[in-house]
Write an enzyme that holds these catalytic residues in place. Structure first.
Site, PDB file in Angstrom:
ATOM      1  CD  GLU A   1     -10.780  -1.369   7.711  1.00  9.08           C
ATOM      2  OE1 GLU A   1     -10.953  -0.332   8.374  1.00  9.08           O
ATOM      3  OE2 GLU A   1      -9.673  -1.763   7.333  1.00  9.08           O
TER       4      GLU A   1
ATOM      5  CD  GLU B   1      -2.217  10.606  19.260  1.00  7.49           C
ATOM      6  OE1 GLU B   1      -1.922   9.889  18.282  1.00  7.49           O
ATOM      7  OE2 GLU B   1      -1.927  10.291  20.430  1.00  7.49           O
TER       8      GLU B   1
ATOM      9  CD  GLN C   1      -2.274   1.375   2.820  1.00  5.04           C
ATOM     10  OE1 GLN C   1      -1.495   1.335   3.758  1.00  5.04           O
ATOM     11  NE2 GLN C   1      -3.572   1.574   2.993  1.00  5.04           N
ATOM     12  N   GLY C   2       0.744   2.071  -1.042  1.00  9.05           N
ATOM     13  CA  GLY C   2       1.547   3.291  -1.121  1.00  9.05           C
ATOM     14  C   GLY C   2       0.730   4.527  -0.784  1.00  9.05           C
ATOM     15  CE1 TYR C   3      -3.808   3.884  -0.342  1.00 11.95           C
ATOM     16  CE2 TYR C   3      -4.805   4.161   1.816  1.00 11.95           C
ATOM     17  CZ  TYR C   3      -4.891   3.722   0.508  1.00 11.95           C
ATOM     18  OH  TYR C   3      -6.046   3.135   0.071  1.00 11.95           O
ATOM     19  CB  SER C   4       2.593   7.085   4.745  1.00 15.77           C
ATOM     20  OG  SER C   4       1.495   6.826   5.566  1.00 15.77           O
TER      21      SER C   4
ATOM     22  CB  SER D   1       3.860  -3.025   5.465  1.00 14.98           C
ATOM     23  OG  SER D   1       3.636  -2.019   6.408  1.00 14.98           O
TER      24      SER D   1
END
Lengths: 362, 399
Positions: free
Chosen positions: B248, B386, B130-133, B165
């Site tokens: 989800e 948060e 997964q390429g998000y951040s 990851s």
């Protein structure tokens, strides 16, 4: 909630919202009136006092879950009348008595208000009561004293835990009987308390339970008291959070509502998280009790521990997030805080519940 | 809302079927890989092998609809399956394909995309990351800067992704990329499916605190991606990614693992003369944690009840994520205290499922420190604690 439970909740909520005024409550407490006769009559008429009474004894035959619905509302509206006290006593101490028929009708009809008297002072709770029921020529005699009976001033009768030869006995005794000397005092939770000395004659039909059934009734009473005090704490904590959320939306400082500050938002989110976790456990404890499952003792104690911790924390936070106004007697939030604190040690403290939880968990 | 189990029916036959399958299919090596799992990822090869065994049985993606290879199980059956797998120490297959991309593909993908990608996901033949951040875009994901500029039938991708990851194992990556800089951040993002073999892509793995490699940084330098690899419309990427949160809604199940941790803790302090067991304050803390786990379990059941009644549990999901991860940290902390110095030996090879040699740490403590370390990231990934509290404040409390 089932449809019937929703109906019970909504009707009860409507009554309290319309007629249980916070300012009237304050004025009444200042005069030492902890039970408003009109309210108590209404509670009886709405069937609240008959809720846990088996149908065979002309009650509604409803369960712990329904009693908890009322208990939650008691917390939300800061009811000073001894509702959870009477519900627990009716269910665990009067209904199982062979003399139930002598007393039950008067209690669920609202004429008699019966409150259990267990404590005899600091550190005495887990020991054998020194209050004794002994056989004398003319019948029975109750001697000894009970201390810090929460809501005692509202009671017409005490249901006294006493020691007898074969163990415990539960004895119902009018507060105005000869040889009963009561001393009432105001309490921080607005319900008043009573110290009471007994040296009085008791008739056979006043001995509700004795021996093995009395011990079983003590266990049942404590367990129900744990659940109902947890439910009332839940209702009070939830109301304290709602009040806090509303207030922080209105209150402007530094040119913006308090609710816009993230430091405060996250604290309110924590309050909500903990309240919802508590709610799950309280309802599970009700279901376990009503289903008569082997887990019921464990769940009741878990609910008590969780509700005590969360109630305390949430009501402290509610005061802090309001600021100065919450420290005044005119404002409602401090009263949730005080009632929650009283409930914490009522019948069974958080510490006792935790130790018992460990014991029943094995 | 009723807290009792919304599925009181008799599932014992189903549970038995799952157990029989696990007894037959889960080799000692695979179970060992599961047992020695110290984060959400098990040993990669073991996870992959387990996915292919599940797929062969037809259980590769229990949450998916039947038409795409799902099982048709109800919510309770899916829960039982998960529970039995966890209790039997089945390893975790890499979840980015089945659990994350799958639902988005089914909802937004073209027929061609669905038939191109879903089979490889469910069989485990394709490994997705997964390429998000990005280095500058963590919680503020919408500020992401990796660009995809249209050039004919291709996008030219430049930039970098981090915390990717398993990128060092993956042959595909799904990415959020910026396709329009002129609009507000969320409105200029697109969702791209990218073959990791595309020229211009390099992967740099890095060690986590526990010494293991799970995380990578991925670099894109003029990587050319066919326009047909766009999932959803151009500039609709934010909507695609948000849909996953909806999917989800069945809720997450933290209590299965929390109860496993508590059992481990009981075993640990029950063994020999454990100092922590003699300490009444420690024993009380365990009991308090058990009560918190019980409260979370009942909350998970409430959510199941809500879903079963066809309602949306809403922010209760955020509540469960916050409490579940924080309770996991609490359990990991109790375990590390109970293990004491016994948890300090650092012996990476022990975590490998093939390892049969001696262990410097006592057998029951070999994973304790790594689990404690990795538990810290659970409140950071997937929306920090948060961010979750912010969601609760905004959507439940209306702040």
């Amino acid at each position: 909630m089932t449809e019937d439970q929703t109906l019970l909740h909504d009707a009860s909520d409507r009554y309290l919202r319309d007629s249980y005024d916070f300012n009237a409550r304050r004025e009444r407490i200042a005069l030492g009136v902890y039970t408003d006769p009109q309210h108590w009559r209404a509670f009886a008429e709405m069937g609240w006092l008959a809720l846990p009474v088996p149908e065979i004894l002309d009650g509604l035959g409803l369960g712990t879950r329904e009693c908890a619905i009322l208990a939650e509302l008691c917390g939300q509206y800061l009811i000073t009348e001894p509702l959870i006290d009477v519900l627990a006593a009716v269910s665990a101490l009067i209904a199982p008595s062979p003399h139930a028929e002598r007393w039950l009708g008067h209690v669920v009809g609202g004429e008699l208000i019966t409150v259990a008297a267990i404590d005899e002072g600091a550190g005495q709770r887990s020991k054998k009561p020194s209050t004794k029921l002994t056989q004398v020529d003319s019948g029975w005699r109750l001697t000894g004293s009970k201390q810090w009976i929460n809501a005692g001033p509202s009671a017409t009768h005490f249901i006294v835990l006493a020691t007898v030869e074969e163990g415990f006995a539960w004895v119902i005794c009018p507060r105005d009987a000869a040889g009963v000397n009561c001393e009432d005092f105001p309490t921080h939770d607005g319900r008043g308390g009573t110290n009471c000395a007994f040296n009085t004659e008791i008739e056979e039909n006043q001995i509700l339970l004795s021996g093995e059934p009395a011990q079983a009734a003590l266990d049942a009473y404590r367990e129900l008291a744990m659940i109902l005090s947890s439910a009332e704490t839940l209702g009070a904590a939830n109301a304290a959070l709602d009040t806090t959320v509303e207030y922080t939306k209105q209150r402007v400082q530094f040119g913006q509502p308090l609710s816009s500050f993230q430091a405060l938002q996250h604290r309110m989110a924590n309050m909500l998280i903990q309240i919802e976790l508590t709610r799950s456990l309280v309802y599970a404890a009700c279901d376990a009790a009503d289903g008569d499952t082997p887990d019921q003792s464990r769940f009741a104690r878990a609910a008590k521990v969780k509700a005590s911790s969360v109630g305390r924390k949430v009501s402290q936070e509610a005061i802090q997030l309001h600021g100065g106004i919450a420290t005044t007697d005119e404002y409602i939030v401090g009263h949730f805080f005080k009632r929650i604190t009283a409930l914490d040690s009522w019948v069974c403290s958080r510490g006792e519940a935790l130790k018992e939880f460990m014991a029943v968990s094995g | 809302m009723n807290a009792s189990n919304p599925y009181p029916g008799d599932y014992s036959a189903f549970r038995e079927t799952v157990r029989e399958f696990l007894t037959a299919g889960l080799t000692p090596e695979l179970a060992r890989a599961g047992e020695r799992t110290t984060s959400v990822f098990s040993d990669f090869e073991a996870g992959r092998q387990w996915q292919s065994i599940l797929h062969a049985k037809g259980w590769g993606a229990p949450e998916w609809p039947l038409e795409y290879g799902g099982t048709g199980w109800d919510i309770q059956q899916r829960y039982i399956f998960l529970e039995e797998c966890r209790l039997a120490n089945a390893p975790n297959p890499v979840m980015m394909g089945v659990q994350m991309l799958g639902p988005m593909l089914m909802h937004f993908g073209t027929e061609a995309q669905k038939s191109a990608y879903l089979p490889g996901i469910i069989s485990g033949d394709d490994v997705w990351c997964q390429g998000y951040s990005e280095p500058g875009s963590g919680s503020d994901l919408a500020s992401l800067k990796t660009t995809a500029n249209r050039d004919g039938d291709e996008y030219v991708v430049n930039g970098t992704k981090i915390w990717t990851s398993m990128a060092h194992y993956a042959n595909w990556i799904f990415c959020l990329v910026r396709t329009d800089k002129s609009v507000k951040p969320q409105a200029g993002i697109s969702f791209l499916l990218i073959d990791m073999a595309t020229p211009g892509i390099t992967v740099t793995p890095f060690s986590s605190l526990d010494g293991e490699i799970e995380q990578c940084q991925v670099f894109f330098e003029d990587a050319r991606v066919p326009v047909s690899n766009l999932l959803g419309e151009e500039n609709q990427g934010w909507t695609v990614a948000k849909y996953l949160l909806e999917f989800e809604r069945g809720g997450q199940h933290f209590t299965i693992d929390l109860k496993k941790q508590l059992r481990k803790l009981r075993r640990l302090i029950g063994s020999e003369a454990n100092a922590a067991a003699e300490d009444p304050t420690f024993v009380y803390r365990i009991a308090e944690t058990e009560i918190d786990v019980l409260a979370l379990e009942q909350t998970e059941l409430r959510i199941k009840g809500t879903v079963a009644a066809g309602e949306h549990p809403g922010a209760l999901s955020s509540l469960v994520k916050v409490s579940g991860t924080e309770l996991g940290q609490q359990c990991a902390e109790l375990l590390i205290e109970a293990a004491g110095q016994g948890a300090m030996p650092w012996q990476s090879e022990v975590l490998s499922p093939e390892y049969e040699g001696p262990t410097a740490a006592p057998e029951e403590c070999v994973t304790t420190m790594a689990e404690y370390i990795n538990s810290r990231s659970t409140t950071i990934y997937g929306g920090t604690a948060e961010i979750q509290r912010g969601i609760i404040a905004k959507h439940v409390l209306g702040l």
